[in-house]
Write a protein that holds these residues in place. Structure first.
Motif, short mmCIF file in Angstrom:
data_model
loop_
_atom_site.label_atom_id
_atom_site.label_comp_id
_atom_site.label_asym_id
_atom_site.label_seq_id
_atom_site.Cartn_x
_atom_site.Cartn_y
_atom_site.Cartn_z
N GLY A 35 0.83 -1.19 0.00
CA GLY A 35 0.00 0.00 0.00
C GLY A 35 0.86 1.24 0.00
O GLY A 35 2.03 1.21 -0.36
N TYR A 36 0.28 2.36 0.43
CA TYR A 36 1.00 3.63 0.46
C TYR A 36 1.68 3.80 1.80
O TYR A 36 1.05 3.75 2.85
N ASN A 37 3.00 4.01 1.76
CA ASN A 37 3.80 4.23 2.95
C ASN A 37 4.08 5.73 3.07
O ASN A 37 4.43 6.38 2.09
N LEU A 38 3.95 6.25 4.30
CA LEU A 38 4.18 7.66 4.52
C LEU A 38 5.64 8.03 4.33
O LEU A 38 6.54 7.22 4.54
N CYS A 39 5.84 9.27 3.92
CA CYS A 39 7.17 9.83 3.77
C CYS A 39 7.32 10.94 4.80
O CYS A 39 6.34 11.45 5.34
N LEU A 40 8.55 11.33 5.10
CA LEU A 40 8.78 12.43 6.02
C LEU A 40 8.36 13.77 5.42
O LEU A 40 8.27 14.77 6.13
N LEU A 41 8.11 13.80 4.12
CA LEU A 41 7.59 14.99 3.45
C LEU A 41 6.10 14.77 3.16
O LEU A 41 5.72 13.70 2.67
N PRO A 42 5.24 15.75 3.44
CA PRO A 42 3.79 15.51 3.40
C PRO A 42 3.23 15.22 2.02
O PRO A 42 2.19 14.56 1.92
N ASP A 43 3.86 15.69 0.94
CA ASP A 43 3.31 15.51 -0.40
C ASP A 43 3.93 14.34 -1.15
O ASP A 43 3.79 14.24 -2.37
N VAL A 44 4.61 13.46 -0.43
CA VAL A 44 5.27 12.31 -1.06
C VAL A 44 4.78 11.04 -0.40
O VAL A 44 4.62 10.97 0.82
N ARG A 45 4.54 10.01 -1.22
CA ARG A 45 4.18 8.69 -0.73
C ARG A 45 5.03 7.65 -1.46
O ARG A 45 5.37 7.83 -2.63
N PHE A 46 5.33 6.56 -0.75
CA PHE A 46 6.04 5.43 -1.34
C PHE A 46 5.05 4.27 -1.47
O PHE A 46 4.40 3.88 -0.49
N LEU A 47 4.93 3.73 -2.65
CA LEU A 47 3.93 2.69 -2.93
C LEU A 47 4.61 1.34 -3.11
O LEU A 47 5.63 1.22 -3.80
N ARG A 48 4.01 0.34 -2.50
CA ARG A 48 4.43 -1.05 -2.71
C ARG A 48 3.18 -1.88 -2.95
O ARG A 48 2.22 -1.82 -2.18
N SER A 49 3.18 -2.66 -4.04
CA SER A 49 2.07 -3.55 -4.34
C SER A 49 2.61 -4.93 -4.65
O SER A 49 3.50 -5.09 -5.50
N ASN A 50 2.12 -5.96 -3.95
CA ASN A 50 2.61 -7.32 -4.11
C ASN A 50 1.72 -8.17 -5.01
O ASN A 50 1.92 -9.37 -5.10
N ARG A 51 0.76 -7.55 -5.67
CA ARG A 51 -0.18 -8.33 -6.49
C ARG A 51 -0.60 -7.48 -7.69
O ARG A 51 -0.59 -6.25 -7.63
N PRO A 52 -0.95 -8.14 -8.78
CA PRO A 52 -1.39 -7.40 -9.97
C PRO A 52 -2.75 -6.77 -9.74
O PRO A 52 -3.53 -7.23 -8.90
N LEU A 53 -3.02 -5.74 -10.49
CA LEU A 53 -4.30 -5.04 -10.41
C LEU A 53 -4.93 -5.01 -11.79
O LEU A 53 -4.30 -4.58 -12.76
N THR A 54 -6.15 -5.51 -11.89
CA THR A 54 -6.87 -5.43 -13.16
C THR A 54 -7.41 -4.02 -13.33
O THR A 54 -7.42 -3.22 -12.39
N ARG A 55 -7.86 -3.70 -14.53
CA ARG A 55 -8.26 -2.33 -14.83
C ARG A 55 -9.33 -1.83 -13.86
O ARG A 55 -10.36 -2.47 -13.66
N THR A 56 -9.04 -0.70 -13.24
CA THR A 56 -9.95 -0.12 -12.26
C THR A 56 -9.94 1.40 -12.41
O THR A 56 -8.91 1.98 -12.75
#
Length: 324
Positions: A35-56
């Motif tokens: 999911g989205y991991n917080l960053c020390l800067l408010p307008d930045v996010r780090f994303l990790r996804s362990n599974r594919p996503l179909t069109r959404t």
């Protein structure tokens, strides 16, 4: 499907392999959770996804998405936008589109999302103009662009800095500004800068989008939006569709439905409460339009999101509604 937005998708990258490897290693540290991991800067996010996503369906805030591992594909009408380890995505106005991703437990999708700070962007645009680097490209709301070596090095320095709280606080904003600069002078930076300058018809539509996102729960008529843009209704419709690939009414509905989905998933609101909060008077109409957009009932869609995603917190206030 048109692929003129797909930039050198099969071309070899000019980013050194050691830079790619270290970038992935640093991002794995900064995004330990799916999911989205917080960053020390408010307008930045780090994303990790362990599974594919179909069109959404998704709705991005204006910003920059840099994928360091894995692949995302965005579909806006008949156009395909690829953003992967060789390409980044820049969005100048909020556009509803559909997205799919490639990811697995063994090779998770890793990405950085930088929500656009309009003050920083405006200052950079002004300085570029002062240095004689004018904009000649036509404005575009979204662009997929090849990741070059200078930007890749800037991203790596940013990730290295984010590992230390003091360095992140002291040096992080300047490195974000450096990333903006690299994007603005990149292959399609001229189109992004032209869009952010908000001149001409594109600028009028961009301001109409701001108006919609600031008051989506209110009664919004196309006639009022067109008048505020100093356009006739037919002209407003034509230019609105050329920017967003949808009609004003459908855009307003999409914005309300994306916001309602967030309210239900993040805040635990019922469908009836969420529909009223985003401006629907009829819960049954809300349910029908929700299912038409997302392919399932509000209950089913919220359950799917909670099952498949680690949802981010609401985060700092934003001008726009974002669905990711």
């Amino acid at each position: 499907m048109s692929t003129h937005s797909l930039i050198d998708a099969c071309s070899a990258s000019d980013v050194p392999a050691d830079v790619r490897r270290e970038t992935i290693a640093r991002l794995l540290e900064l995004a330990p959770l799916e999911g989205y991991n917080l960053c020390l800067l408010p307008d930045v996010r780090f994303l990790r996804s362990n599974r594919p996503l179909t069109r959404t369906p998704v709705l991005y805030d204006p910003g920059i998405v840099i994928v360091c591992q894995g692949r995302k594909r965005g579909y806006l009408g008949d156009e395909l936008y690829l953003y992967d380890a060789q390409h980044y995505l820049a969005v100048s106005v909020p556009l509803p589109f559909s997205m799919e991703t490639d990811a697995s437990e063994r090779e998770p999708l890793l990405a950085i999302y930088l929500r656009l700070d309009f003050n920083v962007a405006a200052d950079l645009l002004l300085q570029l103009e002062r240095h004689g680097d004018g904009v000649t490209a036509p404005p575009r709301g979204m662009a997929s662009t090849r990741l070059d070596a200078p930007l890749a090095h800037s991203v790596l320095r940013f990730l290295q800095t984010m590992r230390d709280p003091l360095e992140a606080k002291m040096l992080g904003p300047a490195l974000v500004r450096e990333i903006y600069f690299r994007v603005f002078i990149g292959e399609q930076g001229g189109s992004l800068r032209a869009a952010l300058n908000q001149h001409g018809h594109f600028g009028r539509i961009a301001r109409a989008l701001q108006r919609i996102h600031a008051g989506f729960a209110q009664t919004l008529s196309v006639e009022t939006l067109a008048a505020e843009a100093s356009m006739s209704v037919p002209t407003f419709h034509a230019h609105f569709r050329s920017v967003t690939n949808t009609s004003p009414i459908q855009y307003i509905k999409s914005t309300r439905l994306h916001q309602a989905r967030l309210l239900m998933a993040r805040n635990g609101l019922t469908a009836a409460a969420a529909s009223a909060q985003v401006g629907y008077e009829s819960p049954s109409q809300f349910s029908r339009e929700f299912k038409r957009l997302f392919g399932g009932s509000p209950t089913e869609e919220v359950a799917r999101m909670k099952r498949n995603f680690a949802l981010p917190d609401a985060g700092p206030p934003s001008l726009y509604v974002s669905s990711h």
